[in-house]
Design an enzyme around this catalytic site. Sequence first.
Site, PDB file in Angstrom:
ATOM      1  N   GLU A 250       0.835  -1.217   0.000  1.00 10.37           N
ATOM      2  CA  GLU A 250       0.000   0.000   0.000  1.00 10.37           C
ATOM      3  C   GLU A 250       0.862   1.257   0.000  1.00 10.37           C
ATOM      4  O   GLU A 250       0.506   2.264  -0.619  1.00 10.37           O
ATOM      5  CB  GLU A 250      -0.952   0.004   1.197  1.00 10.37           C
ATOM      6  CG  GLU A 250      -1.998  -1.098   1.163  1.00 10.37           C
ATOM      7  CD  GLU A 250      -2.849  -1.106  -0.098  1.00 10.37           C
ATOM      8  OE1 GLU A 250      -3.017  -0.046  -0.722  1.00 10.37           O
ATOM      9  OE2 GLU A 250      -3.319  -2.210  -0.478  1.00 10.37           O
ATOM     10  N   ASP A 320       2.640 -13.156   1.027  1.00 14.74           N
ATOM     11  CA  ASP A 320       3.689 -12.354   1.661  1.00 14.74           C
ATOM     12  C   ASP A 320       5.049 -13.025   1.559  1.00 14.74           C
ATOM     13  O   ASP A 320       6.065 -12.382   1.313  1.00 14.74           O
ATOM     14  CB  ASP A 320       3.370 -12.149   3.153  1.00 14.74           C
ATOM     15  CG  ASP A 320       2.498 -10.922   3.385  1.00 14.74           C
ATOM     16  OD1 ASP A 320       1.967 -10.377   2.401  1.00 14.74           O
ATOM     17  OD2 ASP A 320       2.333 -10.524   4.562  1.00 14.74           O
TER      18      ASP A 320
HETATM   19 ZN   LIG Z   1      -2.668  -2.797  -4.657  1.00 15.22          ZN
END
Ligand SMILES: [Zn+2]
Length: 432
Positions: A250, A320
């Site tokens: 983000e 991740d």
């Molecule tokens: Zn994104």
Amino acid sequence: MNRFILLIILLTSLGGQAQNVRRCAYDAWFSQQYQHRRDYAEAILQVMSNRTSAQRGGGGGVVVLPIVFHVVYNTPEQNIPDEVIESQLEVLNEDFRRMNTNASDTRPEFLPVAADCEIEFALANVDPDGNPTSGITHTFTDRTGFSLDFFSATNTLDEVKQSSTGGVDAWDTDHYINVWVCNIEAGFLGQVFGLAYPPAGLDNWPAGSNAPNPALEGVVIHYTTAGRNNPQAGADGFDGNELGRTLVHELGHYLGLRHTWGDALPFFEDGCAVDDGMADTPNTAAGDQFACNLSSNSCETDIPGDLPDMIENYMDYSLDECLNLFTNDQKDHMRYVLFDLRPGLLDGVGIAEARALPQFRVYPNPVEDSFQIVFDRNVAGVVELRDMTGRMACSQSVEDRSVSFDATLLAPGVYFAGLCNSRLAPVRVVIQ
Ligand SMILES: [Zn+2]
């Protein structure tokens, strides 16, 4: 085409994605905005032909950006402890400096473009009124959560950024990166883990992608995705996002990056013809969707040197554990954003110069062949490594913010690294 029919097509397409889970809300957001804003729909289509040369620039050297976390909770579980935020900060600083332990997993064909972005983050220690702060706020809300409402013309996730709608108001967004950590409730389009606004004025985003007003700048993440020691990781039934990389992704958006596959609209565009504006991320048809598929080459060509999909890029949707790099072009673009579009983050308003003591970290740890000790500011002195008996194993002088050690001649075991003649607590180092 009739807009209702378009809506059904888009929903059918989106619904086909794995588990209705999204690293972030952008693929849903573009479709939502396409429905509600004619000007934005045109901007989305217009930018598709204009993304081969995103802006570049920015000064050199390591920059440290002040960040504040607003934990907005309804239940005790959502009120994640400060240790989780501190863990999140470690993840950010490792990944943006390419000090992540899984940097060694980057495939050889991508090593030439893997970048140390020279961007670090520090919890704000001065609040907007000039008072000392931990850089973390905790606020109870009587709302059970916040969500992105597909049927609203506005971004309803922004309600967490405003006290008038059960959230917490931003700190001056020119000078602080604001991150809201809250319960993002699954909506019509499924569960999303985060959303961030890019700044205005970028060639690789549709015009109008920026925050509707400055008070809404920043990032929202789902509380289960923060840090890599989060006791609530997986509590919502979703795995694969427990290493703190939702916020890395983000913040990539916040600093102007697109998804590596370029966000082609389903059924409207050839995904391989839509780019993210970065020359060193291979063309990719769609996101990896938490699959970590290393054999994927979705835009395969016969051209010599054709590369597979870069599923290890932080701007993909892989698990991740598979994410491990930003590229040189992404670095240059983020630094352009910092120096030209978000310069207030660089003027040090949120970080007082005189912290009580310098802090340092050891990367990687455990150590195989070599390691670095990195301070949060310039220091002058000698760094020592002592074994369990207190005997000095090696030492090196440091004159700026980091020093490297070769560990190949050291016996495996536990050591302690420290700065000579300082009150800093030594840090445990494991040589494997
Ligand atoms: Zn994104």
